[in-house]
Design a protein around this motif. Structure first.
Motif, PDB file in Angstrom:
ATOM      1  N   ARG A 115      18.124  52.597 120.809  1.00 36.52           N
ATOM      2  CA  ARG A 115      17.074  53.272 121.583  1.00 36.52           C
ATOM      3  C   ARG A 115      17.665  53.919 122.827  1.00 36.52           C
ATOM      4  O   ARG A 115      17.258  55.007 123.214  1.00 36.52           O
ATOM      5  N   ILE A 116      18.617  53.263 123.442  1.00 35.25           N
ATOM      6  CA  ILE A 116      19.264  53.857 124.622  1.00 35.25           C
ATOM      7  C   ILE A 116      19.972  55.145 124.214  1.00 35.25           C
ATOM      8  O   ILE A 116      19.918  56.148 124.930  1.00 35.25           O
ATOM      9  N   LYS A 117      20.621  55.153 123.050  1.00 35.34           N
ATOM     10  CA  LYS A 117      21.266  56.375 122.570  1.00 35.34           C
ATOM     11  C   LYS A 117      20.230  57.479 122.352  1.00 35.34           C
ATOM     12  O   LYS A 117      20.466  58.644 122.690  1.00 35.34           O
ATOM     13  N   THR A 118      19.094  57.108 121.800  1.00 36.90           N
ATOM     14  CA  THR A 118      18.024  58.082 121.583  1.00 36.90           C
ATOM     15  C   THR A 118      17.517  58.627 122.910  1.00 36.90           C
ATOM     16  O   THR A 118      17.339  59.842 123.073  1.00 36.90           O
ATOM     17  N   LEU A 119      17.299  57.752 123.877  1.00 35.80           N
ATOM     18  CA  LEU A 119      16.805  58.192 125.184  1.00 35.80           C
ATOM     19  C   LEU A 119      17.844  59.042 125.912  1.00 35.80           C
ATOM     20  O   LEU A 119      17.493  59.968 126.634  1.00 35.80           O
ATOM     21  N   ARG A 120      19.110  58.755 125.674  1.00 35.51           N
ATOM     22  CA  ARG A 120      20.157  59.573 126.260  1.00 35.51           C
ATOM     23  C   ARG A 120      20.117  60.984 125.657  1.00 35.51           C
ATOM     24  O   ARG A 120      20.299  61.974 126.364  1.00 35.51           O
ATOM     25  N   THR A 121      19.829  61.068 124.373  1.00 37.13           N
ATOM     26  CA  THR A 121      19.679  62.378 123.731  1.00 37.13           C
ATOM     27  C   THR A 121      18.499  63.126 124.345  1.00 37.13           C
ATOM     28  O   THR A 121      18.599  64.324 124.633  1.00 37.13           O
ATOM     29  N   PHE A 122      17.379  62.419 124.569  1.00 32.47           N
ATOM     30  CA  PHE A 122      16.240  63.040 125.246  1.00 32.47           C
ATOM     31  C   PHE A 122      16.682  63.566 126.614  1.00 32.47           C
ATOM     32  O   PHE A 122      16.327  64.681 127.007  1.00 32.47           O
ATOM     33  N   ALA A 123      17.462  62.768 127.350  1.00 32.47           N
ATOM     34  CA  ALA A 123      17.897  63.152 128.693  1.00 32.47           C
ATOM     35  C   ALA A 123      18.813  64.374 128.656  1.00 32.47           C
ATOM     36  O   ALA A 123      18.722  65.247 129.519  1.00 32.47           O
ATOM     37  N   VAL A 124      19.701  64.442 127.661  1.00 37.40           N
ATOM     38  CA  VAL A 124      20.602  65.588 127.523  1.00 37.40           C
ATOM     39  C   VAL A 124      19.802  66.855 127.238  1.00 37.40           C
ATOM     40  O   VAL A 124      20.009  67.894 127.873  1.00 37.40           O
ATOM     41  N   VAL A 125      18.875  66.777 126.302  1.00 32.47           N
ATOM     42  CA  VAL A 125      18.047  67.942 125.965  1.00 32.47           C
ATOM     43  C   VAL A 125      17.203  68.346 127.175  1.00 32.47           C
ATOM     44  O   VAL A 125      17.095  69.534 127.502  1.00 32.47           O
ATOM     45  N   ASN A 126      16.632  67.367 127.865  1.00 35.98           N
ATOM     46  CA  ASN A 126      15.838  67.630 129.059  1.00 35.98           C
ATOM     47  C   ASN A 126      16.673  68.364 130.111  1.00 35.98           C
ATOM     48  O   ASN A 126      16.224  69.348 130.706  1.00 35.98           O
ATOM     49  N   GLN A 127      17.895  67.906 130.329  1.00 36.02           N
ATOM     50  CA  GLN A 127      18.756  68.535 131.319  1.00 36.02           C
ATOM     51  C   GLN A 127      19.154  69.950 130.891  1.00 36.02           C
ATOM     52  O   GLN A 127      19.172  70.868 131.711  1.00 36.02           O
ATOM     53  N   GLU A 128      19.459  70.140 129.629  1.00 32.48           N
ATOM     54  CA  GLU A 128      19.807  71.477 129.151  1.00 32.48           C
ATOM     55  C   GLU A 128      18.626  72.430 129.290  1.00 32.48           C
ATOM     56  O   GLU A 128      18.802  73.597 129.647  1.00 32.48           O
ATOM     57  N   GLN A 129      17.421  71.944 129.012  1.00 28.87           N
ATOM     58  CA  GLN A 129      16.224  72.769 129.173  1.00 28.87           C
ATOM     59  C   GLN A 129      16.002  73.128 130.645  1.00 28.87           C
ATOM     60  O   GLN A 129      15.682  74.272 130.961  1.00 28.87           O
ATOM     61  N   ALA A 130      16.180  72.159 131.535  1.00 25.68           N
ATOM     62  CA  ALA A 130      16.007  72.422 132.968  1.00 25.68           C
ATOM     63  C   ALA A 130      17.047  73.420 133.458  1.00 25.68           C
ATOM     64  O   ALA A 130      16.734  74.315 134.252  1.00 25.68           O
TER      65      ALA A 130
END
Length: 181
Positions: free
Chosen positions: A64-79
């Protein structure tokens, strides 16, 4: 461990870090990032919401931490992409318009602006109001964009630090060039 979905976890993480235009810290008032300090990781770990994020992640599985890290990476790239578009739309495009107007109507851009301000008293006030309104919106939009980008970067880095303490290493090879704040 909780049975929350990754999306529910992400929503909870986002709620821990509300966007505030002035969340960059008082050092930005004089144009200096607080990240210049040698204590930047400690500053990050002391950020509001960091402790709650650490407690939330402590109850999650490694996958789940790996999944949330993926969310964070995509979020940062979008920002990051959104901030770039904001800069292009609000800084570059007006410069191009002024340049094109200068080519179509010979004379310096300063002469064009002087002629606008020389219309009459009412016209001058109106033009000044437009300029001030535009610059205010530009400053507010860029400040909001920087705060969003900084927030996205901080969430990603906090997840990375938590994961590293639990033995999950992602590496930093996917770092984007526009992540300073």
């Amino acid at each position: 461990m909780t049975d929350a979905t990754a999306r529910a976890d992400w929503d909870a993480i986002q709620s821990l870090f509300p966007i505030r235009r002035l969340s960059l810290g008082p050092s930005w008032n004089i144009g200096i990032s607080s990240r210049l300090s040698r204590h930047r990781i400690m500053t990050l770990l002391q950020r509001s919401g960091a402790g709650n994020l650490d407690r939330l992640l402590a109850d999650r599985s490694l996958s789940r931490i790996k999944t949330l890290r993926t969310f964070a990476v995509v979020n940062q790239e979008q920002a990051s992409a959104a901030f770039r578009i904001t800069v292009v739309a609000n800084v570059t495009i007006p410069v191009v318009i002024i340049t094109v107007l200068n080519l179509i109507f010979p004379g310096s851009p300063a002469d064009m602006f002087r002629s606008l301000f020389a219309l009459n008293e009412g016209g001058t006030v109106f033009v000044w109001l437009l300029v001030v309104a535009y610059l205010s919106l530009l400053a507010g939009g860029l400040g909001f964009g920087i705060a969003n980008l900084s927030n996205a970067r901080d969430i990603r880095h906090l997840i990375d630090l938590h994961a590293a303490e639990r033995g999950i290493f992602f590496g930093l090879e996917d770092e984007d060039a526009l992540q300073s704040g």
